[in-house]
Design a protein around this motif. Structure first.
Motif, mmCIF file in Angstrom:
data_model
loop_
_atom_site.group_PDB
_atom_site.id
_atom_site.type_symbol
_atom_site.label_atom_id
_atom_site.label_comp_id
_atom_site.label_asym_id
_atom_site.label_seq_id
_atom_site.Cartn_x
_atom_site.Cartn_y
_atom_site.Cartn_z
ATOM 1 N N ASP A 179 0.833 -1.206 0.000
ATOM 2 C CA ASP A 179 0.000 0.000 0.000
ATOM 3 C C ASP A 179 0.864 1.251 0.000
ATOM 4 O O ASP A 179 1.976 1.251 0.541
ATOM 5 N N TRP A 200 -2.326 6.246 5.461
ATOM 6 C CA TRP A 200 -2.641 5.464 4.267
ATOM 7 C C TRP A 200 -3.095 6.382 3.130
ATOM 8 O O TRP A 200 -3.865 7.314 3.327
ATOM 9 N N THR A 239 -4.290 1.868 -2.153
ATOM 10 C CA THR A 239 -3.956 0.449 -2.129
ATOM 11 C C THR A 239 -2.857 0.143 -3.146
ATOM 12 O O THR A 239 -2.715 0.826 -4.157
#
Lengths: 160, 817
Positions: free
Chosen positions: B699, B773, B776
């Protein structure tokens, strides 16, 4: 017996040295070694203040246990000021002046520890003597640090 | 002879051996595709420049080209083996984008020019500033990858001819703490131990030293011991699950920034159990009582809380260290680039002093370097120290140097310690250093807090000279760019981390107008018309061998004595360990045999420093402390790190290297096999930390600190919880302009400006960071190698392979395999 006076004065002087070290750190945040080491050395003085407060009641003193902390707002202002003039050579001279002040302040504290140690021996207070033996060398190291930084930094400031 | 994919198997095939035996020979060889051994016209002798191990090798020349390499079986360091980077890295020499013509600034661009014009500009600016401000306006920042002769020449020019105190190497980032730790404990630089101690040790302790990736050939030696009879026990201190950690008897993974607490805990246990050689201490050391008193405060239970490791692990490790018969310790960047660097490294020395583990086979300390010629910057004075391990605070040493150089003593700055790199950058920021000559290093990627570094290098007031092989992130800021020759294109010597001196002969001509660094420095000296007090040119030499002979005279009588070495003696044979003199013509394997040190007040290189404040000891203080030249045991208290994880930045950030690259990849990024093995930046996290944020292998995340942000793919690795790792190799030269303008790739966008007060080494391994994050990875793994410390903990990540172009020969002699 005037040991209480010596204790009270040393408590004040250590407190003031801790505050001065933190202030100098903040004024010279962009001189990174000064900033970080001065803050480390302030911890020694803060610890000394704490230990003096602990032994104070034996001499009828109620000394404040916590030393002066950095006021968040003022510290931020000093940091900003330091960053704003970071590209200018003039703060070099101010730094020399501040180190000179720290040297003298630490020398005063060191002498006060010496006086206290003499007094402790005269009244045979082993615990107080042990305290001076723990703390006094650190005052000397604070003083030598200020002296050493002056020696290292002054040639460039003065020659340029 | 057999073939081995040396990207897939970086350490090659095992040749096991037992304690006290000779390490078997294994000769590694790699020739370019389509070249056979009988097409090689000559094999030219040299040694490795892509790490600090000093592996001896020969370069294959066919026509006017380098076509391959092989290890030198005769050499004491590697017995024929080569690091993966050396097998393939030489290809960068012939990269199409080498700098071949000098460049000068014309407005906002660099334009091609000739040497006359380029050097003319440098000389003109030097003279203007010397006139206007004096020597304090000029600074020199070099590398750990030039040759001895070049460093000594630079030191004479800077310290002697110009008289500036501002000279340092990027060795400040790699080996400054090694030098300082030795100066603190033994009052003098000089590696006590020897690589051959691996052959004898029953315990090897590696402190922040991922030897498997930083010195792969030394790790081969350890692996061969581990595979043989009576193998040594290994102790590994590292927050990452490195190949060393996986092979270790005990792996301690402390929270970054707590090394001093850990070392004090180990010393506490050693002293409490009385595993102390009191006779040795009484005869050969001062300061034991202070240490015993200091570490009294560090029982394992307290240390376990600070370091966040199990207390029984500390006790078990201390028992192994305390009961070792032949203890070898090695230290590297996990200590040197972390909080309280020198204080921590000194405690490793202390274990050896109090256990009497110095100067005999298997009992030694190796305070390592990161770079191939770092040791020479320390000896020759290109790291700012005075040449020959002379003491700047001892007037008689300065006087001796002035006699050797035939100049006035006052010309050599010795009123204060030399200006270290980070202070030089501060002076440049303030505008009092106005001329900076950078040779062979890339600060725009390798220094901490890069936005600050870029703002300094781009200052109008700063005249910047950059001497390098390629365009780098740093040449962009230059006023003058000088194209330099590299390894294989020039002759000189260099010395590895265990004092082994090797000769590196010229194999081919440099490309275009590129010139050896030595020629460039000498050209500058001549154009500046530097003279000694008799009017003779300064420096007086004219080529590598005459520079080496001059250096020998400077080193005579000092610890790093080279007087017994000649080019002829080095040519054809093995490397030689200094000191090498008429009395010791074969060199010296170990220092400090019989507890004799170079620490008498009149002879020593350094009076030492306060480990906490960094303040140098005054000569009188040192004389009182250590009048008769013993080892100095120095204690230190643990201080909390200057930046700790907090709610906004909950992780400890550490940076470091991978096996397949060196520095900012100027060479390794141009060797196809190495580049493919680790093509882009990544960030390592533990499984638990990743799971908490629902992050999967591959990721994309942002890693953020108060200084900056980078974007990288996640490798879920065996790193300890709460810590993230980013390799520092990746800058901006090999990505598009659009991408590089954001400055979201280099690890040093994130690092803090802070350094160890004693060694002045910047702290790259103690900062606080946040991880967020972004997107992906769609099942693609991180671009990180799988056979190193970045090995994945989840299944399904394809293993790192080199394929047919990464096959190298291994030739075994003596039947070992």
């Amino acid at each position: 017996m005037k040991l209480d006076l010596a204790l009270r004065e040393l408590h004040r002087a250590e407190n003031s040295l801790a505050a001065d070290l933190l202030k100098v750190a903040d004024w010279h945040k962009v001189d990174h070694e000064i900033y970080h080491v001065a803050r480390d050395l302030a911890r020694w003085s803060q610890q000394h203040v704490h230990e003096l407060a602990e032994i104070g009641p034996r001499y009828g003193l109620h000394l404040k246990d916590d030393s002066e902390q950095n006021s968040g707002l003022l510290a931020t202002a000093r940091n900003k000021a330091s960053e704003l003039v970071g590209h200018r050579p003039e703060p070099g001279l101010l730094l020399l002046a501040d180190l000179r002040h720290l040297y003298r302040a630490a020398a005063g504290v060191s002498l006060d520890w010496e006086l206290l140690a003499q007094g402790a021996q005269a009244v045979k207070d082993a615990e107080l003597l042990a305290l001076t033996k723990r703390c006094h060398p650190q005052s000397l190291r604070q003083m030598r640090w200020a002296n050493a930084m002056l020696k290292v930094l002054s040639p460039q400031v003065l020659a340029s | 002879m057999s073939l081995c994919d040396r990207i897939a198997k970086p350490w090659g095939t095992r040749t096991p051996y037992g304690a006290g035996d000779t390490w078997p020979t294994r000769i590694d060889r790699y020739l370019a595709d389509g070249v056979s051994a009988d097409q090689v016209d000559q094999w030219i002798q040299t040694a490795s420049v892509l790490h600090s191990n000093g592996d001896a090798m020969d370069v294959a020349v066919s026509g006017d080209r380098i076509v391959g390499v092989r290890g030198r079986g005769i050499d004491r360091v590697n017995r024929g083996r080569l690091d993966t980077k050396d097998l393939f890295g030489w290809q960068a020499n012939t990269a199409a984008d080498r700098l071949t013509i000098p460049l000068i600034r014309d407005g906002n661009r660099l334009v091609e020019t000739d040497w006359q014009t380029a050097m003319g500009r440098i000389v003109q600016r030097s003279n203007e500033l010397l006139e206007e401000q004096g020597p304090s306006a000029l600074g020199f920042y070099t590398t750990g990858q030039l040759f001895l002769e070049e460093y000594y020449t630079l030191a004479v020019i800077a310290h002697g001819a110009i008289g500036t105190n501002h000279v340092d190497g990027n060795t400040r980032l790699c080996t400054a703490t090694a030098a300082e730790a030795l100066k603190e404990s033994f009052a003098c630089d000089g590696q006590p131990g020897s690589y051959s101690d691996v052959d004898h040790a029953d315990v090897i302790a590696l402190y922040g030293h991922n030897v498997a990736e930083t010195q792969t050939v030394l790790w081969m030696r350890m692996l061969d011991r581990l595979a043989g009879p009576n193998p040594p026990k290994l102790i590994c201190v590292d927050p990452r699950e490195t190949p060393v950690a996986r092979a270790a008897t005990i792996h301690v993974a402390p929270v970054p920034g707590t090394n001093v607490a850990l070392m004090n805990g180990l010393l506490h246990e050693i002293i409490r159990n009385d595993w102390v050689d009191h006779d040795y201490v009484a005869a050969h050391a001062v300061g034991y009582e202070e240490l015993a008193q200091q570490v009294e405060n560090y029982p394992p239970d307290r240390v376990a809380q600070i370091c966040q490791v199990p207390p029984e692990q500390i006790r078990a490790a201390a028992r192994i260290l305390g009961t070792a018969k032949r203890l070898l310790s090695t230290v590297l960047q996990g200590f040197y680039q972390s909080h309280q660097a020198t204080a921590a490294a000194v405690q490793v020395n202390n274990i050896h002093i109090i256990r009497g583990m110095l100067g005999r086979p298997g009992a030694g300390v190796l305070q390592m370097n990161g770079q191939p010629t770092a040791e020479n910057t320390r000896e020759c004075g290109a790291d700012g120290d005075l040449p020959g391990f002379r003491n700047w605070a001892n007037d008689s040493h300065v006087a001796e140097l002035a006699r050797i150089w035939n100049i006035e003593q006052t010309q050599i700055p010795h009123y204060a310690p030399p200006t270290h790199l980070m202070q030089m950058m501060r002076y440049a920021e303030q505008g009092t250093i106005r001329f900076l000559w950078i040779s062979g290093t890339n600060p725009a990627v390798s220094l901490p807090e890069l936005h600050r570094i870029r703002s300094i290098l781009s200052r109008q007031q700063l005249f910047l000279v950059v001497q390098d092989l390629f365009h780098t992130e740093t040449t962009e800021f230059a006023d003058v760019v000088l194209p330099a020759a590299t390894w294989g294109e020039k002759t000189g010597t260099f010395t590895n981390a265990d004092r082994t001196v090797h000769l590196s002969d010229k194999a081919v001509e440099p490309p275009g107008q590129a010139r050896p660094d030595l020629d460039i420095f000498l050209d500058y000296a001549r154009r500046m018309n530097f003279r000694d007090s008799t009017g003779a040119p300064l420096p007086a030499w004219h080529d590598a061998e005459s520079a080496f002979e001059a250096w020998k005279r400077c080193s005579a009588g000092r610890p790093c004595d080279y007087t017994g070495i000649t080019y002829a003696k080095l040519r054809g044979g093995s490397g030689i360990q200094w000191p090498c003199t008429a009395e010791r013509p074969e060199g010296t394997e170990r220092l400090y045999a019989d507890g004799q040190f170079w620490s008498t007040p009149d002879y020593c290189e350094s009076y030492g420093k306060d480990l906490i404040t960094g303040a140098p000891l005054e000569p009188t203080e040192y004389r009182a402390l250590n009048p008769s030249g013993k080892a100095v045991i120095k204690a230190a208290e643990y201080l909390p790190p200057h930046e700790s994880p907090n709610p906004d930045f909950p992780f400890s950030l550490i940076t470091g290297r991978t096996l397949f690259h060196f520095h900012t990849r100027t060479k390794t990024g141009r060797a196809p096999q190495l580049q493919a093995a680790a093509p882009d930046v990544w960030v390592e996290m533990s499984l638990k930390d990743a799971a908490e944020q629902s992050i999967s292998e591959g990721d994309v995340v942002n890693v953020k600190t108060p200084r900056g942000m980078i974007r990288a793919r996640v490798r879920i690795s065996g790193i300890r919880d709460g810590v993230v790792f980013v390799p520092f190799h990746y800058g901006y030269w090999d990505i598009s302009d659009g991408e590089s303008a954001d400055h979201h790739r280099a690890a040093n966008e994130l690092t803090i400006t802070s350094w160890d007060p004693a060694s002045k080494q910047p702290i790259y391994k103690t900062a606080a960071a946040a991880v967020n994050w972004v997107s992906t990875g769609d099942g693609n793994p991180a671009p990180a190698p799988t056979n190193t410390a970045s090995h994945p903990v989840i299944a399904g990540v394809p293993a790192t392979r080199g394929g047919p172009t990464a096959n190298a020969d291994e030739h075994f002699t003596g039947g070992a395999q």
